[in-house]
Design a protein around this motif. Structure first.
Motif, PDB file in Angstrom:
ATOM      1  N   TYR A 348       0.839  -1.208   0.000  1.00 45.85           N
ATOM      2  CA  TYR A 348       0.000   0.000   0.000  1.00 45.85           C
ATOM      3  C   TYR A 348       0.871   1.254   0.000  1.00 45.85           C
ATOM      4  CZ  TYR A 348      -3.213   3.651   1.487  1.00 45.85           C
ATOM      5  OH  TYR A 348      -3.929   4.823   1.554  1.00 45.85           O
ATOM      6  N   LEU A 358      -4.620   3.086  -7.937  1.00 49.08           N
ATOM      7  CA  LEU A 358      -5.256   2.039  -7.129  1.00 49.08           C
ATOM      8  C   LEU A 358      -5.488   2.479  -5.691  1.00 49.08           C
ATOM      9  CD1 LEU A 358      -3.251  -1.089  -8.343  1.00 49.08           C
ATOM     10  CD2 LEU A 358      -5.600  -0.468  -8.945  1.00 49.08           C
ATOM     11  N   TYR A 361      -8.931   2.983  -4.316  1.00 51.16           N
ATOM     12  CA  TYR A 361      -9.749   1.800  -4.051  1.00 51.16           C
ATOM     13  C   TYR A 361      -9.229   0.978  -2.868  1.00 51.16           C
ATOM     14  CZ  TYR A 361     -11.106   2.935  -8.845  1.00 51.16           C
ATOM     15  OH  TYR A 361     -11.532   3.592  -9.964  1.00 51.16           O
ATOM     16  N   LEU A 362      -8.126   1.419  -2.284  1.00 51.81           N
ATOM     17  CA  LEU A 362      -7.495   0.648  -1.216  1.00 51.81           C
ATOM     18  C   LEU A 362      -7.441   1.404   0.104  1.00 51.81           C
ATOM     19  CD1 LEU A 362      -4.466  -0.843  -3.212  1.00 51.81           C
ATOM     20  CD2 LEU A 362      -6.585  -2.017  -2.577  1.00 51.81           C
ATOM     21  N   GLN A 363      -8.340   2.350   0.290  1.00 49.12           N
ATOM     22  CA  GLN A 363      -8.335   3.135   1.524  1.00 49.12           C
ATOM     23  C   GLN A 363      -8.612   2.283   2.761  1.00 49.12           C
ATOM     24  OE1 GLN A 363      -7.841   6.906   1.681  1.00 49.12           O
ATOM     25  NE2 GLN A 363      -6.753   5.961  -0.021  1.00 49.12           N
ATOM     26  N   TRP A 364      -9.236   1.145   2.554  1.00 48.98           N
ATOM     27  CA  TRP A 364      -9.554   0.236   3.659  1.00 48.98           C
ATOM     28  C   TRP A 364      -8.344  -0.603   4.099  1.00 48.98           C
ATOM     29  CZ3 TRP A 364      -8.469  -4.757   2.288  1.00 48.98           C
ATOM     30  CH2 TRP A 364      -8.378  -5.017   0.910  1.00 48.98           C
ATOM     31  N   LEU A 365      -7.329  -0.680   3.243  1.00 49.25           N
ATOM     32  CA  LEU A 365      -6.236  -1.616   3.466  1.00 49.25           C
ATOM     33  C   LEU A 365      -5.354  -1.286   4.677  1.00 49.25           C
ATOM     34  CD1 LEU A 365      -4.995  -4.197   2.341  1.00 49.25           C
ATOM     35  CD2 LEU A 365      -3.516  -2.788   0.896  1.00 49.25           C
TER      36      LEU A 365
END
Length: 474
Positions: A348, A358, A361-365
């Protein structure tokens, strides 16, 4: 010991633990709560020290990167001489007196830190706060008031109460000034100083000093649900342990002369170094600013609270299952699993560094990876490593061995803590990937070399270390 005594010992070794034992262990670990809060003190405080607002920032100017490294790392480094030499004093004056003295010094240092108005004074008072290595003597105290069948469970309490100290700091830190936040963090020490004066010295220490009647009194308090005959059996077991462990007076040179003592140091270091090199302790030192760098919509202070709740939950879970699954298996599961979310977290930060599309779309990671990291860390590396170190040495070398092992661990922690703020400016991903690799290497080494100590007495552990080569061939 005759067969009847052996039968009695076998039938009484696993009676339910007494409320007094729980009170003794938890009270001793109030020092661990204060130490845990001190460890994460920088996380909520750094945001204030970066501020230009003199009403918020007690040093009156924004802190620099090198000052951040010094403030976080130098107190860790100066713990080393304290850990090496001070806990040995507990062999002379006793675990109880030492912890009471150390807590009083911590209390005074905490007050001094609260009223510090420059970085140098903050560093000095933080150094004094942790110089004496009291948390290590807490582990010794707990190891010596418990029994073979519950030592692993209560040994995990250091990690649990240490994490509660983290939560305590993360929860109150954002809402108070540096001064009042610091004063609140030392409040557990006041409770400790009041209650611990009424609790007993460890039976092992009392017996080692020839104070047999006091030893029996301590056993009666700690194991009040046992009959007088059963207490006598426990006393004879302690005498047997001391007789085997003290055939010759323990010296620091025995760490190199005796094979089992060398192994106690090396094998104690293995999970402890893996714990520090996993980077979880470093991340927690800078947790709020670390997560703020991830660039998500969540506040670093709020995330810190969420993550430490998960961490405490898994520390508690480990304390309930450790005597069933054993130390070695829990270490392997923990270290291997911790490597995975750390590796993903590194991906990340790498994508963020190259401005990848990307990221949106990866703010939750980041939050997900940190939660899984601390959960897996809490399955073994976090709660068990400290207690495992106290299990391996013989009684006469327990303090000096623990001092040496923890000093090496603290030096590793100092290096990582000092270098992290500097190296992270080159890219957080490199730090996180390195932490992940360390977990993998630690898992491999523990798989091949780490023995199991579940359910073994201190004497049995010494016998196991003496026959270590044979065990490895099996």
């Amino acid at each position: 010991m005759d067969k009847q005594n052996e039968k009695t010992k076998s039938s009484t070794s696993r009676v339910p633990d007494t409320l007094f034992l729980y009170i003794s262990v938890i009270t001793a670990h109030l020092v661990s709560i204060a130490s845990g809060t001190s460890m994460v003190w920088t996380s909520p405080v750094l945001g204030k020290l970066y501020s230009n607002d003199t009403e918020v920032n007690p040093i009156g100017r924004p802190i620099t990167t090198i000052e951040v490294s010094m403030l976080a790392a130098i107190p860790t480094f100066t713990n080393i001489p304290g850990i090496l030499f001070m806990p040995k004093l507990s062999d002379i004056i006793g675990r109880k007196r030492y912890l009471l003295s150390a807590a009083f010094v911590m209390l005074l240092a905490g007050v001094g830190l609260a009223f510090s108005n420059n970085v140098a004074l903050m560093i000095i008072t933080r150094c004094i706060f942790g110089f004496h290595g009291s948390w290590m003597v807490v582990c010794l105290y707990v190891a010596e008031v418990t029994e073979d069948h519950n030592r692993g469970k209560f040994g995990c309490y250091f990690g649990i109460l240490h994490q509660i100290g983290h939560l305590f700091g993360f929860v109150i830190g954002p809402f108070f000034s540096v001064k009042y936040f610091t004063l609140i963090t030392i409040s557990p020490l006041l409770i400790f100083l009041v209650i611990f004066t009424m609790l007993p010295e460890t039976p092992m220490y009392l017996l080692a000093k020839g104070r047999e009647e006091e030893c029996k009194m301590a056993l009666r308090k700690l194991r009040s649900n046992k009959t007088e005959e059963e207490i006598e059996v426990d006393l004879e077991k302690l005498k047997e342990n001391l007789k085997k462990q003290k055939e010759e007076k323990g010296k620091i040179t025995d760490l190199t002369k005796k094979r089992e003592s060398r192994l106690a140091v090396i094998l104690g270091l293995l999970p402890l170094i893996t714990t520090y090199c996993s980077g979880v302790t470093v991340i927690f030192t800078f947790l709020a600013p670390f997560f703020d760098e991830a660039g998500t919509s969540l506040s670093g202070d709020i995330v810190a609270i969420i993550i430490v709740v998960f961490k405490i939950t898994f520390f508690l879970l480990t304390s309930l299952v450790i005597e069933r699954f054993g130390r070695r298996k829990m270490f392997l599961i923990s270290s291997t699993s911790t490597a995975i979310p750390l590796f993903l977290l590194g991906i990340y930060f790498y994508l963020q560094s190259i401005d990848s599309s990307l990221i949106a779309y990866l703010q939750w990671l980041p939050l997900t990876c940190l939660i899984f990291t601390v959960c897996f860390f809490g399955l073994g590396l976090g709660p068990i490593a400290q207690a495992f170190v106290a299990e391996l040495p013989s009684e006469e070398l327990r303090a000096v061995t623990s001092s040496l092992v923890h000093s090496i661990g603290i030096f590793v922690s100092f290096a990582l803590t000092f270098l992290y703020p500097i190296i992270s400016e080159l890219g957080v991903q490199w730090c996180v990937w390195w932490f992940s690799m360390n977990c993998v290497v630690g898992s491999i080494l523990m798989y091949f070399f780490l023995p199991e100590t579940k359910g073994k007495s201190f004497v049995e552990i010494q016998d196991m270390l003496k026959n270590y080569s044979k065990l490895r061939k099996q």
